[in-house]
Design a protein around this motif. Sequence first.
Motif, short mmCIF file in Angstrom:
data_model
loop_
_atom_site.label_atom_id
_atom_site.label_comp_id
_atom_site.label_asym_id
_atom_site.label_seq_id
_atom_site.Cartn_x
_atom_site.Cartn_y
_atom_site.Cartn_z
N ARG A 621 0.67 -1.14 -0.31
CA ARG A 621 0.31 0.10 -0.08
C ARG A 621 0.67 1.06 0.20
O ARG A 621 0.29 2.13 -0.95
CB ARG A 621 -0.74 -0.27 1.24
N GLY A 624 1.89 2.38 -3.22
CA GLY A 624 1.03 2.84 -3.65
C GLY A 624 1.48 4.42 -3.79
O GLY A 624 1.38 5.63 -4.43
N ASN A 628 2.29 8.12 -5.73
CA ASN A 628 1.49 9.21 -6.26
C ASN A 628 2.36 10.61 -5.54
O ASN A 628 2.51 11.86 -5.26
CB ASN A 628 0.48 8.82 -4.84
N ALA A 664 -1.36 -6.58 -6.60
CA ALA A 664 -1.86 -5.37 -7.30
C ALA A 664 -2.93 -4.31 -6.47
O ALA A 664 -2.86 -3.23 -6.28
CB ALA A 664 -2.17 -5.87 -8.62
N GLU A 665 -3.54 -4.61 -5.78
CA GLU A 665 -5.41 -4.70 -5.15
C GLU A 665 -4.62 -4.24 -3.34
O GLU A 665 -5.16 -3.02 -3.76
CB GLU A 665 -5.89 -6.11 -4.54
N ARG A 668 -3.34 -0.42 -5.67
CA ARG A 668 -3.75 -0.14 -5.77
C ARG A 668 -4.81 0.95 -4.88
O ARG A 668 -5.02 2.14 -4.49
CB ARG A 668 -4.85 -0.58 -6.32
N GLU A 669 -4.87 0.34 -3.90
CA GLU A 669 -5.51 1.42 -2.57
C GLU A 669 -4.66 2.33 -1.89
O GLU A 669 -5.35 3.26 -1.29
CB GLU A 669 -5.66 -0.20 -1.49
N GLY A 671 -2.82 3.50 -3.88
CA GLY A 671 -2.47 5.27 -4.87
C GLY A 671 -3.35 5.27 -5.05
O GLY A 671 -3.81 6.99 -4.89
N GLU A 672 -4.62 5.38 -4.48
CA GLU A 672 -6.55 6.06 -4.30
C GLU A 672 -6.22 6.47 -3.66
O GLU A 672 -7.26 7.51 -3.30
CB GLU A 672 -7.10 4.92 -4.51
#
Length: 692
Positions: A621, A624, A628, A664-665, A668-669, A671-672
């Motif tokens: 996490r 990600g 950013n 990947a999940e 993604r979490e 990064g969001e």
Amino acid sequence: MAASVHGGRIGNLPAEANAFIGRRLELAEISGLLGTERLVTLTGPGGVGKSRLALRAAHAAKDEFPGGAWLVELSELRDADLLANAVAQATRLTEQTLRPLLDAVCEHLAGAPLLLLLDTCEHVLDECARVVQELLAHVPELHVLATSRQPLGVPGEHLLAVAPLPLGEHDDAVALFAARAAAAVPSFTLTEANRAHVAAVCARLDGMPLALELAAVRLRGFPLDRLLEGLDSRFDLLVSPARPRLARHQTLRTAIGWSHELCTPLERLLWARLSVFAGGWDVEAAEFVCHGGPLDAEEILALLASLTEKSITTRDGEGAAVRYRMLDTVRSFGAEWLTGLGEEEAVGRRHREYFRWVARQGEAEWLGPGQRMWAERLTAEHANLRVSIEASLAAEEPETALELTGSLWYFWFACGFAEEGRGYLERALRRAPEGGGPEHSRAVWAHRLVTVVPDDLEAAESVSAAYVWLAEERRLPVSALPLTGASLAVRGESARSAVLYGTTAGRSPAGDGGAEFHHLLTLALQAYLLASQAAFERCAVVAERLRADCARRGELWMRAWGDFFIALAGIGLGRAEEALGPAREALAAKVRVHDRLGAAAVADLLVAAQAAHGEEELAARLLGVSRNLWHSAGLPQLGDPSSTVFHREYERRLRALLGEAPFAEAVREGGELGTDAAIALALGGVSGPMGL
């Protein structure tokens, strides 16, 4: 007797001319207030939509008032003494009497609960306050909803400031413009292709509903891109076609001019002079920049309070953090008046002088206990600094431009604006006269400090690649040290480090502040080079010295690099648990001083620390989050796993440990997450706005 039924319905609210867009939260708040408060006043600048919002709220609430909902439109009333007559006429009082009219109005309105909407009170404010106070005292069932550019000042008044519409591509401003544009030009449709242009138009007009409605109608004669270009002369472009509309709403200039007429001469003068500010100002800045002639510095605070009451300016914060600002449309109106007064050059010069002083003062106090305050202050004044620099460059004031850009070396380098600073320094140096001088030397030094060239990135990558190899050879922990970010952040490549050291005798051209910075940077470079050679015990010793020297000064930013290298050494020595504390302290400090570059580098370190600690999912996490942060720092290539050794290596290792889909999940979490949530995750769950 109670107010009567008119035309088969109770009250006189006019039908709404078109669909009401947005304002759901404001409508809900007004609905709640009308149930508990007897006087609610909507305040805000001209054109912000107070009247339309009040009318929509009155329509929504009329069923709660058996005595009716009654609109009293005051904009055309010029004689304040006739206000009671206006209320009587609007509520259908036909009685002829010799007694005071207000007494008759009170008797007429008594009985069932009713709502009185007084629209546009500001130009008859004193009489409005008197009449409303009398009505509320003698008609217990009465509730009043008023609109005004300043409060009525009546006891028990509840104020609700009406702000412009939200400006995102999917927010109310865009929705309003699109609806009105489709009404004016039936072929118009909001699409993904034109949404960004529409959002840009809305942003240029501050999300002001009146301006948006006027602009939408202009699509009959202008394509969208030409409309956007024409907004530079918005007061001439946004003229309403001849149709029934209140006189004050015929043009944007007239709507704002209505507010201008309500100001005293000194308030108008201050409004014009305040237009030189961009992004807001504090009282000290206003007093320095705007005083002169009939306007004494001692009067400015009281005049600012008055302009704020009249919704010309807005006030944010408390105590020493209080700042004022104007909507861009209001500021543009003031700028026209400043030009007309012939004061544009003189007030602009005082603006540059003030922010040159701010830059020098910040430099002198940067490496000390006021560092966080200065980071926050200069971040708040960023737009004003830009205006001052641009004006200095345009006005052929090379010394001022050099001093401003050079004095701000700490802001460019430490607060995440290296690319912007580099551009300004290059422009200032190009305009500088031959022969140099102290300001020229400092600007050259500052330019070298903030310049990142391809060689720097290659050097940083080569060091990181070497450590990845070293970690494999020596079977060091999974966490190959994230030296890419560190090398770039502290500029550790030995071949170029001499350019940072300044002139002879170990003193920097940036003066005492620069000399202290040179000393602290030298320690950081030593710690970096020792870590790159896997000399972790010695790295920790140097980093502790860096921390101690910073602590004596009360300094945060360089001390955070000391924490960074202590954590780095802990990971290298296989003590990941011990690394988490100093790494989080480093990140918290970097966030406090708005150092985007440093925060990104520390996020890399936390990826390594959490992975070494066995928290692979959290590390993914944070990977990600790290990507950013590198993007927000202006160096997206250092968050790109396809081009960065550190991210490439961690992607490979964490993917192997977690599996393809969970990895990947998790990335993604991370990064969001928004900035505040991302920083909170990295800090171990600390919540609240961090302000990076």
